[in-house]
Design a protein around this motif. Structure first.
Motif, PDB file in Angstrom:
ATOM      1  N   SER A   6       0.831  -1.203   0.000  1.00  0.00           N
ATOM      2  CA  SER A   6       0.000   0.000   0.000  1.00  0.00           C
ATOM      3  C   SER A   6       0.862   1.248   0.000  1.00  0.00           C
ATOM      4  CB  SER A   6      -0.909   0.024   1.232  1.00  0.00           C
ATOM      5  OG  SER A   6      -1.523   1.300   1.369  1.00  0.00           O
ATOM      6  N   THR A   7       0.381   2.266  -0.675  1.00  0.00           N
ATOM      7  CA  THR A   7       1.081   3.555  -0.692  1.00  0.00           C
ATOM      8  C   THR A   7       1.136   4.204   0.685  1.00  0.00           C
ATOM      9  OG1 THR A   7      -1.025   4.543  -1.362  1.00  0.00           O
ATOM     10  CG2 THR A   7       0.585   4.100  -3.111  1.00  0.00           C
ATOM     11  N   ARG A   8       0.330   3.711   1.638  1.00  0.00           N
ATOM     12  CA  ARG A   8       0.330   4.306   2.979  1.00  0.00           C
ATOM     13  C   ARG A   8       1.076   3.452   3.989  1.00  0.00           C
ATOM     14  NH1 ARG A   8      -5.643   7.315   3.299  1.00  0.00           N
ATOM     15  NH2 ARG A   8      -5.589   8.017   1.119  1.00  0.00           N
ATOM     16  N   GLY A   9       1.734   2.402   3.515  1.00  0.00           N
ATOM     17  CA  GLY A   9       2.660   1.665   4.365  1.00  0.00           C
ATOM     18  C   GLY A   9       2.064   0.595   5.245  1.00  0.00           C
ATOM     19  N   GLY A  10       0.744   0.429   5.240  1.00  0.00           N
ATOM     20  CA  GLY A  10       0.120  -0.506   6.172  1.00  0.00           C
ATOM     21  C   GLY A  10      -0.044  -1.918   5.661  1.00  0.00           C
ATOM     22  N   VAL A  11       0.254  -2.149   4.392  1.00  0.00           N
ATOM     23  CA  VAL A  11       0.098  -3.487   3.802  1.00  0.00           C
ATOM     24  C   VAL A  11       1.324  -3.785   2.957  1.00  0.00           C
ATOM     25  CG1 VAL A  11      -1.336  -4.966   2.336  1.00  0.00           C
ATOM     26  CG2 VAL A  11      -2.416  -3.145   3.686  1.00  0.00           C
ATOM     27  N   GLN A  12       1.894  -4.964   3.144  1.00  0.00           N
ATOM     28  CA  GLN A  12       2.995  -5.444   2.303  1.00  0.00           C
ATOM     29  C   GLN A  12       2.722  -6.899   1.923  1.00  0.00           C
ATOM     30  OE1 GLN A  12       4.128  -4.040   5.512  1.00  0.00           O
ATOM     31  NE2 GLN A  12       4.200  -2.043   4.528  1.00  0.00           N
ATOM     32  N   GLY A  13       3.400  -7.341   0.870  1.00  0.00           N
ATOM     33  CA  GLY A  13       3.403  -8.760   0.550  1.00  0.00           C
ATOM     34  C   GLY A  13       2.160  -9.296  -0.137  1.00  0.00           C
ATOM     35  N   ALA A  14       1.295  -8.428  -0.644  1.00  0.00           N
ATOM     36  CA  ALA A  14       0.107  -8.900  -1.357  1.00  0.00           C
ATOM     37  C   ALA A  14       0.510  -9.427  -2.734  1.00  0.00           C
ATOM     38  CB  ALA A  14      -0.904  -7.763  -1.505  1.00  0.00           C
ATOM     39  N   ASP A  15      -0.242 -10.403  -3.249  1.00  0.00           N
ATOM     40  CA  ASP A  15       0.049 -10.879  -4.597  1.00  0.00           C
ATOM     41  C   ASP A  15      -0.927 -10.256  -5.594  1.00  0.00           C
ATOM     42  OD1 ASP A  15      -2.351 -12.395  -4.661  1.00  0.00           O
ATOM     43  OD2 ASP A  15      -1.342 -14.254  -4.101  1.00  0.00           O
ATOM     44  N   PHE A  16      -0.730 -10.545  -6.876  1.00  0.00           N
ATOM     45  CA  PHE A  16      -1.542  -9.900  -7.912  1.00  0.00           C
ATOM     46  C   PHE A  16      -3.028 -10.199  -7.736  1.00  0.00           C
ATOM     47  CE2 PHE A  16      -3.704  -9.900 -12.031  1.00  0.00           C
ATOM     48  CZ  PHE A  16      -3.489  -8.588 -12.423  1.00  0.00           C
ATOM     49  N   CYS A  17      -3.342 -11.422  -7.353  1.00  0.00           N
ATOM     50  CA  CYS A  17      -4.750 -11.788  -7.179  1.00  0.00           C
ATOM     51  C   CYS A  17      -5.380 -10.982  -6.035  1.00  0.00           C
ATOM     52  CB  CYS A  17      -4.865 -13.288  -6.906  1.00  0.00           C
ATOM     53  SG  CYS A  17      -6.521 -13.943  -7.134  1.00  0.00           S
ATOM     54  N   ASP A  18      -4.649 -10.826  -4.926  1.00  0.00           N
ATOM     55  CA  ASP A  18      -5.142  -9.996  -3.814  1.00  0.00           C
ATOM     56  C   ASP A  18      -5.464  -8.585  -4.296  1.00  0.00           C
ATOM     57  OD1 ASP A  18      -4.614 -12.083  -1.991  1.00  0.00           O
ATOM     58  OD2 ASP A  18      -2.559 -11.367  -1.650  1.00  0.00           O
ATOM     59  N   VAL A  19      -4.549  -8.034  -5.075  1.00  0.00           N
ATOM     60  CA  VAL A  19      -4.664  -6.647  -5.528  1.00  0.00           C
ATOM     61  C   VAL A  19      -5.792  -6.497  -6.544  1.00  0.00           C
ATOM     62  CG1 VAL A  19      -3.421  -4.854  -6.802  1.00  0.00           C
ATOM     63  CG2 VAL A  19      -2.259  -6.138  -5.013  1.00  0.00           C
TER      64      VAL A  19
END
Length: 489
Positions: A6-19
């Motif tokens: 996330s651009t706001r720093g609260g989420v990392q490590g998501a994959d393309f399907c999540d996004v």
């Protein structure tokens, strides 16, 4: 494997399907790749002869791991998505007098550039829904073109219900008919008594309700969705490959730059251009806006502030005072500083105004230049291009081409202008310019078709009322699908 944050720093490590299945990130930000691939000069040269559809496959494969989508599946979906375009090359260049080159992005079903990314993204969505045996409810707010493009791409899909909200009286008759004439059971259209920015507020709150999102498979097909931006990278690269002079440049010389002039509203295209720059393609970006000039003020003075009202102009698809994709631009240019971006955007969303930090503004003004065009300037560009070339511009493209007539290109720098819609969608603007056009049958036939939509009226508590009504619609759709009954009878 490509991961997203996330651009706001609260989420990392998501994959393309999540996004793909997300709207805004859970922390309110927007998804971006954690790292960007760099395109070497050799890679760019090897892509120079590719058909546009094949280039889209190459670009998308950088961001969609084969573990999630095998290469042959990706290629089949992209080829199918873009096969419906009315010209075989999909994207066409119109080379006119005095160095004016128009990149025609509007040859899809709804005659707008949104069709390029939307057709691909909806096929990705359907692919994963079928694979996972699940459903999604897609919510889209539109200033004109996004809604019609989403509807034409998603109509009839068994796994998808699409809710579209457009600003009544602020879209053209053709844009409206592209939405309201679709009577398929999975399409749900609302006309709202307000602006496109008014529409964004209740939709943003719906996506902030994590229980609602999870319970109903809520997602977005606005350009908040990373897949839309990802596909848009391709037309910047395609323009570079064909317009920069790369083929004639010496292999050991620096890559030649290309200036790309972009009619700008929600800033999705500008965000895509900035990403392509960071991937190593030497673009010089010019964001041209209409009288809703928040992007111009942000670039030129760091004044990221809404005006009191959204002004209704001849270029309605960019009548926007909340250019939400600027969040992606700020994140890129701040060195991926999520805490900084979170502070900027939360301040902007609460007060509708923010002054950029000096360092960020300096970097932004070096990465992008900007200008503003009035309605009279739009008409002037449309008339002059017709007089000089017998080439008809849509009012949004005219916003970009105004830059050509008032800041002529230099002999040392190639330049092109993105044409984001067909003039056939904007008959009133064409007539006001004193010009004429013959409507294609695909548009004139819309007047004979039945329509369906629901209203969202303004009241003292309109924003909460709209949110509640959309929430009720989402819940009733899910209720009907669980019981396998037809929604509209």
């Amino acid at each position: 494997m490509m991961r997203y944050c996330s651009t706001r720093g609260g989420v990392q490590g998501a994959d393309f399907c999540d996004v793909l299945f997300s709207g805004f990130a859970p922390d309110g930000g927007m998804f971006m790749p954690e790292s960007l691939p760099v395109l070497s000069p050799d890679t760019l040269r090897s892509w120079a002869a590719l058909h546009f559809s094949q280039l889209v496959v190459e670009v998308a494969s950088l961001f969609i791991p084969t573990q999630l989508m095998p290469r042959d599946h990706l290629e089949a979906m992209v080829m199918e998505a873009l096969s419906s375009f009315s010209v075989p090359e999909v994207v066409r260049f119109a080379k006119l007098k005095e160095g004016l080159t128009i990149v025609e992005l509007f040859h899809g079903n709804t005659l707008a550039f949104k069709d390029l990314a939307m057709t691909c993204t909806v096929r990705f969505l359907d692919y994963f829904l079928q694979k996972q045996k699940r459903r999604a409810v897609v919510v889209v707010g539109t200033s004109g073109d996004t809604g019609g493009s989403a509807i034409q791409s998603a109509k009839g899909l068994a796994q998808v219900d699409l809710v579209v909200v457009y600003p009544r009286g602020r879209v053209t008759p053709v844009q409206e008919k592209h939405m309201t004439t679709c009577l398929q059971d999975n399409i749900h259209v609302f006309s709202a008594d307000g602006t496109s920015d008014d529409i964004d507020n209740p939709i943003r709150r719906l996506f902030a309700d994590h229980e609602l999102v999870k319970a109903h498979g809520l997602m977005s097909l606005n350009s908040v969705n990373w897949s839309r931006i990802m596909i848009q990278l391709a037309h910047f690269i395609y323009a570079y490959l064909h317009m920069s002079g790369l083929e004639g440049a010496s292999a050991d010389a620096p890559l030649p730059p290309l200036e790309v002039v972009v009619p700008t509203g929600g800033a999705g295209n500008i965000a895509a251009g900035c990403i392509v720059k960071q991937m190593g393609v030497p673009l010089q970006l010019v964001a041209m806006v209409n009288s809703n000039d928040i992007v111009r003020r942000t670039v030129q003075s760091g004044d990221f502030s809404m005006a009191a009202d959204v002004k209704q102009t001849l270029a309605p698809a960019i009548d926007i005072q909340d250019p939400y994709n600027m969040e992606r631009v700020f994140w890129l240019l701040s060195g991926r500083d999520g805490a900084l971006v979170k502070g900027i955007m939360e301040d902007f969303q609460s007060s509708h105004r923010h002054t950029l930090p000096q360092q960020l503004h300096t970097v932004l003004s070096q990465a992008v230049s900007a200008g503003t065009v009035t309605d009279e300037g739009i008409l002037e560009s449309m008339r002059r291009c017709w007089e000089d070339n017998h080439y008809l511009l849509c009012p949004h493209t005219a916003v970009a081409v105004w830059h050509h007539y008032h800041t002529p290109p230099s002999a040392q720098l190639n330049r092109c202008y993105l044409a984001t819609a067909s003039p056939a969608k904007f008959q009133s603007a064409v007539q006001r310019a004193g010009l004429t056009l013959d409507l294609p049958e695909s548009l004139s036939s819309l007047d004979k078709m039945a329509t369906r939509c629901e209203g969202l009226e303004k009241s003292q508590t309109w924003s909460k009322h709209w949110e509640d009504k959309l929430r009720e619609k989402i819940q009733s759709i899910s209720f009907a699908r669980e019981r396998n009954v037809t929604y509209y009878t």
